[in-house]
Design an enzyme around this catalytic site. Structure first.
Site, PDB file in Angstrom:
ATOM      1  N   GLU A  51      -6.039  -4.590  10.594  1.00  0.00           N
ATOM      2  CA  GLU A  51      -5.034  -3.546  10.802  1.00  0.00           C
ATOM      3  C   GLU A  51      -5.355  -2.756  12.069  1.00  0.00           C
ATOM      4  O   GLU A  51      -6.182  -1.822  12.013  1.00  0.00           O
ATOM      5  CB  GLU A  51      -5.024  -2.581   9.621  1.00  0.00           C
ATOM      6  CG  GLU A  51      -4.619  -3.204   8.311  1.00  0.00           C
ATOM      7  CD  GLU A  51      -3.944  -2.173   7.414  1.00  0.00           C
ATOM      8  OE1 GLU A  51      -2.790  -2.380   7.049  1.00  0.00           O
ATOM      9  OE2 GLU A  51      -4.577  -1.145   7.111  1.00  0.00           O
ATOM     10  N   HIS A  57      -9.719   1.594   4.565  1.00  0.00           N
ATOM     11  CA  HIS A  57      -8.473   1.760   5.324  1.00  0.00           C
ATOM     12  C   HIS A  57      -8.733   2.761   6.453  1.00  0.00           C
ATOM     13  O   HIS A  57      -9.509   3.712   6.280  1.00  0.00           O
ATOM     14  CB  HIS A  57      -7.361   2.266   4.396  1.00  0.00           C
ATOM     15  CG  HIS A  57      -6.021   2.243   5.055  1.00  0.00           C
ATOM     16  ND1 HIS A  57      -5.632   3.204   5.954  1.00  0.00           N
ATOM     17  CD2 HIS A  57      -5.006   1.357   4.974  1.00  0.00           C
ATOM     18  CE1 HIS A  57      -4.413   2.911   6.393  1.00  0.00           C
ATOM     19  NE2 HIS A  57      -4.012   1.789   5.813  1.00  0.00           N
ATOM     20  N   LYS A  97       0.060   4.244  -0.376  1.00  0.00           N
ATOM     21  CA  LYS A  97      -0.605   5.468   0.101  1.00  0.00           C
ATOM     22  C   LYS A  97      -0.319   6.621  -0.883  1.00  0.00           C
ATOM     23  O   LYS A  97      -0.236   6.369  -2.085  1.00  0.00           O
ATOM     24  CB  LYS A  97      -0.167   5.782   1.536  1.00  0.00           C
ATOM     25  CG  LYS A  97      -0.316   4.556   2.451  1.00  0.00           C
ATOM     26  CD  LYS A  97      -0.148   4.822   3.896  1.00  0.00           C
ATOM     27  CE  LYS A  97      -0.324   3.515   4.663  1.00  0.00           C
ATOM     28  NZ  LYS A  97      -0.269   3.672   6.112  1.00  0.00           N
ATOM     29  N   GLU A 140      -7.122   5.151   7.504  1.00  0.00           N
ATOM     30  CA  GLU A 140      -6.854   6.557   7.148  1.00  0.00           C
ATOM     31  C   GLU A 140      -8.061   7.160   6.429  1.00  0.00           C
ATOM     32  O   GLU A 140      -8.342   8.352   6.568  1.00  0.00           O
ATOM     33  CB  GLU A 140      -5.573   6.640   6.296  1.00  0.00           C
ATOM     34  CG  GLU A 140      -4.334   6.434   7.167  1.00  0.00           C
ATOM     35  CD  GLU A 140      -3.139   5.845   6.442  1.00  0.00           C
ATOM     36  OE1 GLU A 140      -3.122   5.840   5.200  1.00  0.00           O
ATOM     37  OE2 GLU A 140      -2.219   5.367   7.147  1.00  0.00           O
ATOM     38  N   GLY A 151       2.027   2.472  10.880  1.00  0.00           N
ATOM     39  CA  GLY A 151       3.056   3.503  10.759  1.00  0.00           C
ATOM     40  C   GLY A 151       3.736   3.884  12.059  1.00  0.00           C
ATOM     41  O   GLY A 151       4.413   4.909  12.136  1.00  0.00           O
ATOM     42  N   ASN A 162       0.870  -1.186   0.000  1.00  0.00           N
ATOM     43  CA  ASN A 162       0.000   0.000   0.000  1.00  0.00           C
ATOM     44  C   ASN A 162       0.906   1.234   0.000  1.00  0.00           C
ATOM     45  O   ASN A 162       1.441   1.607   1.033  1.00  0.00           O
ATOM     46  CB  ASN A 162      -0.895  -0.032   1.253  1.00  0.00           C
ATOM     47  CG  ASN A 162      -1.748   1.216   1.381  1.00  0.00           C
ATOM     48  OD1 ASN A 162      -1.855   2.003   0.436  1.00  0.00           O
ATOM     49  ND2 ASN A 162      -2.355   1.402   2.549  1.00  0.00           N
ATOM     50  N   SER A 189       2.791  -1.890  10.577  1.00  0.00           N
ATOM     51  CA  SER A 189       4.222  -1.956  10.904  1.00  0.00           C
ATOM     52  C   SER A 189       4.877  -3.292  10.551  1.00  0.00           C
ATOM     53  O   SER A 189       5.805  -3.729  11.234  1.00  0.00           O
ATOM     54  CB  SER A 189       4.457  -1.611  12.381  1.00  0.00           C
ATOM     55  OG  SER A 189       4.094  -0.261  12.615  1.00  0.00           O
TER      56      SER A 189
END
Ligand code: PGA
Length: 256
Positions: A161, A93, A8, A95, A167, A6, A206
């Site tokens: 996730e 996701h 991003k 985000e 991250g 991914n 991560s």
């Protein structure tokens, strides 16, 4: 095993060509039981699909709209991604759930739109730090799964996730990952009693070259969704190699 990169909102055409060229030797060693998927920004999907044409690499989008077309400025539909050469699309996701306030109902609509366009939806679910600390992890992911993953889907990948692991360099313990994946597999099995389909459940948050082998060895982990460590081919390549090893071990275990 599915290993999904991914990107991003990172990368450009030069990185794309260099990345695929650098990974090509590793991609050639992958057996059919390891699927590598690159999800670049939408603008690079067509170029990625063209470059991946002769490689064991599939391409996906990072989001799509729930409608096939319409007056939705800035949005991209599932048929558009499919016609650009995508075979997968990441949906829900964290985000997007956080920054764009996407609800489970919207994610579910997008998943159906993806299926209608013959894309495989990669549906993301996961608890926040506060939810984990309140002991609500399994409850939250169960609810998100029920509400984001419509029963009418014939194919999907679920990405577990934990939001706090994305991250941050933090990962849950192996037993926590196993418990989450086991819950997701069980819920999917209960829903699919009458249908002989098994959705892969991948872990994200991560994952890197150093921890991929141990994460992919956890029972019920069918691959990884990789953000930061997917941008650099030298970090992503050992993750693919770890998946190949894990897939081999699973084959031996299943045969034994
Ligand atoms: P990360 O991101 O690997 O950088 O934690 C994973 C993701 O957001 O999909």
């Amino acid at each position: 095993m599915h290993i999904i990169a991914n990107w991003k909102m990172h990368g450009d055409a030069a990185r794309l060509s260099a990345w695929i060229a650098a990974l090509s030797p590793t991609l050639k060693t992958l057996a059919a039981d390891v699927s590598a998927v690159l999800c670049p920004p939408a603008l690079w999907v067509a170029k990625a699909a063209e470059l991946a044409n002769n490689e064991s690499l599939a391409v996906g989008g990072q989001d799509c709209h729930g409608q096939p077309q319409g007056a939705f400025t800035g949005a991209i539909s599932a048929p558009m991604l499919a016609s650009a050469g995508a075979r997968y699309v990441i949906l829900g996701h964290s985000e997007r759930r956080t920054t764009y306030h996407e609800t489970c109902a919207e994610v579910a609509a997008k998943a159906l739109a993806a299926q209608a366009a013959r894309l495989i939806p990669i549906i993301c679910i996961g608890e926040t730090k506060a939810e984990r600390e309140a002991g609500k992890t399994l409850e939250v992911i169960s609810q998100q799964l029920q509400n984001s993953c419509p029963e009418a889907l014939n194919t999907a990948i679920i990405a577990y996730e934990p939001v706090w692991a994305i991250g941050t360099g933090l990962t849950p313990t192996e037993s926590d990952i196993e418990a989450a994946h086991s819950r997701i597999h069980n819920l999917l099995k209960m829903r699919q009693q009458t249908r002989d389909i098994r959705f892969p459940v991948v872990y994200g948050g991560s994952v890197n070259a150093g921890n991929a082998a141990s994460i992919l060895a956890i029972a019920g982990v069918d691959g990884a969704l990789v953000g930061g460590a997917s941008l650099d081919a030298t970090q992503f390549s050992p993750i693919l190699a770890a998946a190949a090893e894990a897939a081999k071990r699973n084959t031996v275990r299943n045969a034994g």
